[in-house]
Design an enzyme around this catalytic site. Structure first.
Site: not given
Ligand code: 13P
Length: 245
Positions: A9-11, A95, A97, A167, A173, A209, A230-231
């Site tokens: 998930n590149w956000k 999600h 966020e 999640e 994050g 994470s 994500g990251g």
């Molecule tokens: P991180 O892997 O950066 O913690 O993000 C997780 C996430 O929100 C994937 O959708």
């Protein structure tokens, strides 16, 4: 057997050239992977180009959101048919966020889920508790409500198209991963909430994470069927390490 999925998930990261360069570099490195589904969920402006770049590969493309109407006066929104037309196969829904910053609720998640299915997009529905909810011992109650209300009315024949991502908000994050035991406990609980005849076929991904150094122990748990990352999905080398854990 549930085929695992590693989904990035590149956000809100990567411009067009950064995104296409990533797919170009990723393709040859994962061409030999057949036992794991590889998905990149990316911002709208790059979807068409990365889907074209990935067209002859085992990499599938997803969006990070969609609106539930097909078209209309909804400034700033993007619909299922639009995503399908640019080569998307998956779409992330709900999600944390989006719930936190953009007012998404289990009701909007439900509408988006039906829109995705109507347009043959495979939904990745996200659920997860906040730190406060976990500390108050409300994790299971929160997850149950998100799953039940988010998937309300879903027909038996459509459950097979759904992917769920657990999640925990406190792990996103933050570098603070849920322990494999904590994740497994919630994944097993989620599976019990799913319709019995199909529960064992539905993929439940863990997100929060996920990194090359913790993927193996997470994936060793019986109810963890992959990661929503994500990251660590933003760099080709770490994403490949996750896929090939
Ligand atoms: P991180 O892997 O950066 O913690 O993000 C997780 C996430 O929100 C994937 O959708």
């Amino acid at each position: 057997m549930r085929k695992p999925i590693i989904a990035g998930n590149w956000k809100m990261y990567k411009t067009l050239s950064e995104a296409t360069d990533f797919i170009k570099a990723l393709k040859p490195l994962v061409a030999d992977v057949h036992d794991t589904g590889i998905v990149i969920c990316a911002p709208y402006p790059v979807l068409k180009d990365i889907a074209d770049e990935a067209a002859d590969s085992n990499i599938e493309i997803g969006a990070e959101n969609l609106f539930w109407e097909d078209e209309g006066a909804f400034t700033g929104e993007v619909s299922g048919p639009m995503l399908l037309a640019v080569g998307c196969r998956y779409v992330i829904i709900g999600h944390s966020e989006r719930r936190q910053y953009f007012g998404e609720t289990d009701e909007t998640v439900n509408k988006k889920l039906f829109a995705a299915i109507k347009h043959t997009l495979l939904p990745i529905i996200c659920v997860g508790e906040t730190l406060e909810q976990r500390e108050k011992n409300e994790t299971f109650k929160v997850i149950e409500k998100q799953i039940k209300d988010g998937t309300k009315g879903l027909g038996a024949g459509d459950w097979g198209k759904v992917v769920i991502a657990y999640e925990p908000v406190w792990a996103i994050g933050t570098g603070k991963t849920a322990t494999p035991e904590q994740a497994q406990e919630v994944h097993a609980y989620i599976r019990k909430l799913l319709p019995k005849d199909i529960a064992n076929d539905i993929r439940i991904l863990y997100g929060g994470s996920v990194k090359p150094d913790n993927i193996k122990e997470l994936m060793a748990k019986p109810d963890i069927d992959g990661g929503l990352v994500g990251g660590a999905s933003l760099k080709v080398d770490s994403f490949v390490k996750l896929i090939k854990h």
